[in-house]
Design a protein around this motif. Structure first.
Motif, short mmCIF file in Angstrom:
data_model
loop_
_atom_site.label_atom_id
_atom_site.label_comp_id
_atom_site.label_asym_id
_atom_site.label_seq_id
_atom_site.Cartn_x
_atom_site.Cartn_y
_atom_site.Cartn_z
N TRP A 288 19.45 13.56 -1.00
CA TRP A 288 19.32 13.24 -2.43
C TRP A 288 18.22 12.24 -2.71
O TRP A 288 18.19 11.15 -2.14
N VAL A 289 17.33 12.59 -3.63
CA VAL A 289 16.33 11.65 -4.12
C VAL A 289 16.93 10.94 -5.32
O VAL A 289 17.40 11.59 -6.25
N THR A 290 16.93 9.61 -5.25
CA THR A 290 17.54 8.84 -6.34
C THR A 290 16.54 7.92 -7.03
O THR A 290 16.80 7.42 -8.11
N TYR A 291 15.41 7.68 -6.40
CA TYR A 291 14.40 6.80 -6.99
C TYR A 291 13.05 7.49 -7.04
O TYR A 291 12.64 8.16 -6.09
N LEU B 232 16.35 7.34 -10.87
CA LEU B 232 16.29 8.56 -11.69
C LEU B 232 17.55 8.69 -12.54
O LEU B 232 18.63 8.29 -12.12
N ARG C 183 20.08 12.58 -10.17
CA ARG C 183 19.54 12.67 -8.82
C ARG C 183 19.12 14.10 -8.50
O ARG C 183 19.61 15.07 -9.09
N LEU C 184 18.19 14.21 -7.56
CA LEU C 184 17.59 15.50 -7.22
C LEU C 184 17.89 15.84 -5.76
O LEU C 184 17.68 15.01 -4.88
#
Lengths: 476, 476
Positions: A95-98, A104, A107-108
């Protein structure tokens, strides 16, 4: 046998896992990084991948598929739209959170697979049956945060292609699912020289969100099976939640029928484990980055001249050739290209040139042959073809020898603990019995073949009425 | 001019930004997704990218470079090792903080560029000068969390290649830096038909962590410049903190000298903005996914037969051809392939066939020509070559007309507010004056050319002694 065991690698019969890791290292295929489960695909492995990619890509394009590129990020809300799918993939998503210093809003996920993205795209570009089918594919890397990892077989990031198609009718989509399975089968058998079982996965083993999954299963040298490529039929299971609709021929709004299919860098692992031996890789000529190495021994002017002429003649014929005129010893040179699995070696020394000969040495069986220089160009295609065929035949023989028909669980246990392979056995169709089988060395159903044999009337586990003949096996 | 303006797109002289977006949409190049700054590269744009990739990849391999694949994740500690580099890239990195449900011990940046990964890899595989040089390249996507985005020109995820090489000596590494710049220049001029300025970036504009950066700069139709590819010389700036060492010919431990160079999917944006017109894309024949469209008008048996014969003859010659025999109107058909920028259209109707003729229509200048059917195969190569050349000449003329020699700031302002382009002007070398120039519509130094002209003795900003002649321009 002319081949002497290479001491840099463990014997495969002694410790198969260590043998595998040794080859990965010694043939410069993959390099570990400080991120667990993420490896560098070194130039030699990547060259194998590029050949796989070029061959498959042509097969896809010849059947009307187009490549595109989807973003690598999937917003969590998009991943959540299909319930089974998210259940299967969210637990292992990265997970990308920043973004920079900013958290963000949503999350992505780094794509574990791209069904959701393709659905989202298709939903906004398709209007009418005239827009169908859409036959798209992409080559990319995907990420699955696996616990235990192994180069090529199971890595957190891996390379693959994923085809995603949408169709007007269920029939058309089902035909596509099967067509792509057959393309993979052809690729495995004719290019990788790897025989495969094909069939349908059980409910338990199908892809998260699919109506059903077709699969290719190959048996490795150690008798462990590898799911080698899959083709999924989705029906309308994604197109309903994702609202992928079109106006059909009767002017009615309908949901599309969908497929996806993929093969990955795991195929490099299959090549190693099916064909490799105690001297290293053995690559099939059709996929080897270099098909022929010309190795000179005790260079003099005539040797170098003959070697270089031969190199340019072979290259002109379209062969992938490497010429090694270094002053390393013959033994060292030979071992190096054996490790890399180059299918054919042409040895040239002063005595050979004086006699008008060269030596041809096959990687697959170690056979050596004296060939007149003027005959080399005729001999090479025949030999490469024979190597390709022999490799397939050998792998097929091994798979056949390790395929057992069983009607008794104790028998299965005994086989799996001594000389594992594929088990053909009857099954009642119940999950419970599938889980019971798993107690034997984690064995799983591989697939239900398209043409089932009738072995007995009874499920091998519970003894109740059998529904299917299933291939079983332990897996990577 | 036979071409009638396509009404689906804004005129480029009226609103260039809107014209650009219209083309991206109408030619089906990119599709927005729900993640800001991440677009789908649709099949047509991806086919352009594949042609670019194939051409450049061959140029790289012909000069001894090998492809490999690095992981997409960079541990934060690795990114922190080179101070300038982290300052340049960390603020716009996308950070992975979770693997499944578990928070990571160390967060991972999705690669914005891979110098750090290559250094880490090289440090563990290089021992001696005999291992050098290493000439590696990878094709992948990278992520930079930009604030304002635009398809192809500036997206948060984009496609590119990044070459990373290490060498024994500074001289060798510097020669590589220049060699790769020249490969890009050749590619832009001969394949993309785009003239470029080449030179060195100023200290302010160089890559974060480089000793110096060489750059290709192209001028778009609206007079705005685009940094189109870069080649960086690192010296030992990375190899010291990353400890990339080798035993040299004098048996002494040394740090390697390093380069990196890259070109990206931004090149698709350049193609649009340099060559496109009010009817859509105009693609150079060498890079167009389809070089020729055969469009039939009022199909009858003879028309279809002639068209299909011509198609197979042209394909046999190696051209990328599409045959459209649909029953859409001629106007509709023509507009469609004009939008897609197909360089050459062959029109075939019943009257043409009766006269033994076809019509050849050029996309670049709209010229039409009657050609005897038996002459088509001779006419096609000449015409495609002429299109390729004409496109380059036109773009060169435009660049030359928009390149101004200035000695006065007021003059620069006036130009930039009316008919912007490249400004040639003298500079003292001070950052302060560079920042002063930036006050004029955000203008930046493009590059210091390898052969500087002497325009005056004085810096255009401060009037002090000039050090360099610099190209300036506003940028995408």
């Amino acid at each position: 046998m002319a081949i002497v065991k290479n001491e840099k690698i463990t014997s495969r019969d002694e410790d198969f896992a260590k043998w595998y890791t040794d080859i990965v290292k010694q043939a410069h295929l993959a390099h570990y990084t400080s991120v667990k489960g993420c490896v560098v695909f070194e130039p030699y492995a990547f060259a194998i991948w590029e050949n796989m990619q070029a061959t498959l890509d042509k097969m896809f394009k010849d059947t009307g598929h187009e490549n595109l590129y989807m973003p690598m990020f999937i917003p969590e809300s998009l991943l959540l739209k299909e319930a089974e799918h998210v259940e299967g993939f969210a637990p292992e998503a990265a997970w990308v959170t920043y973004g920079g210093k900013n958290m963000l809003e949503e999350r992505l996920a780094v794509r574990p697979t791209s069904e959701t993205l393709f659905c989202d795209y298709y939903s906004s570009i398709v209007n009418s049956y005239r827009d169908l089918p859409k036959l798209c594919n992409q080559w990319c890397s995907v990420v699955r945060w696996e616990k235990s990892t192994r180069p090529f077989l199971r890595t957190r990031e891996f390379l693959w292609q994923e085809g995603h198609t949408i169709h007007e009718t269920a029939e058309e989509a089902e035909a596509e699912t099967l067509r792509m399975l057959n393309i993979y089968k052809k690729f495995f058998e004719e290019y990788l020289a790897i025989p495969v079982l094909v069939g349908k996965k059980t409910e338990k083993e199908k892809f998260a969100g699919a109506e059903y999954t077709l699969s290719l299963e190959a048996l490795m040298y150690d008798g462990v099976s590898l799911q080698s490529a899959t083709s999924h039929y989705f029906g309308q299971k994604f197109s309903i939640p994702f609202n992928v609709k079109f106006v059909d021929r009767n002017n009615k709004l309908q949901n599309v029928y969908q497929t996806s299919w993929g093969a990955s860098s795991r195929m490099i692992g299959a090549l190693i484990m099916v064909h490799g031996d105690d001297n290293g890789l053995v690559l099939p000529p059709k996929i080897a980055p270099k098909q022929i190495v010309i190795a000179t021994i005790r260079n003099d002017e005539n040797v170098l001249k003959t070697a270089s002429e031969l190199e340019s003649k072979l290259k002109k014929c379209g062969y992938r050739v490497i010429l090694d005129t270094s002053d390393k010893s013959a033994g060292f040179k030979f071992a190096e290209y054996e490790m890399k699995g180059v299918p054919l070696r042409i040895e040239i020394g002063p005595r050979d040139v004086a006699n008008g000969n060269v030596q041809l040495a096959r990687r697959d069986n170690g056979e050596k042959e004296n060939v007149k220089i003027e005959d080399v160009l005729n001999k090479v295609p025949v030999t490469l073809e024979s190597i390709q065929k022999n490799m397939y035949d050998k792998a097929l023989k091994h798979t056949q020898e390790r395929t057992y028909t069983c009607t008794d669980l104790e028998e299965v246990k005994k086989i799996m603990n001594t000389k594992p392979g594929f088990i053909k056995a009857m099954w009642c169709g119940e999950l419970e019995c599938e889980l019971k089988m798993k107690e034997i060395r984690g064995m799983k159903s591989r697939c239900i073949p398209f043409e089932e044999e009738h072995i007995s009337d009874h499920c091998i586990v519970c003894g109740k009425k059998a529904k299917h003949m299933v291939y079983w096996g332990i897996q990577y």
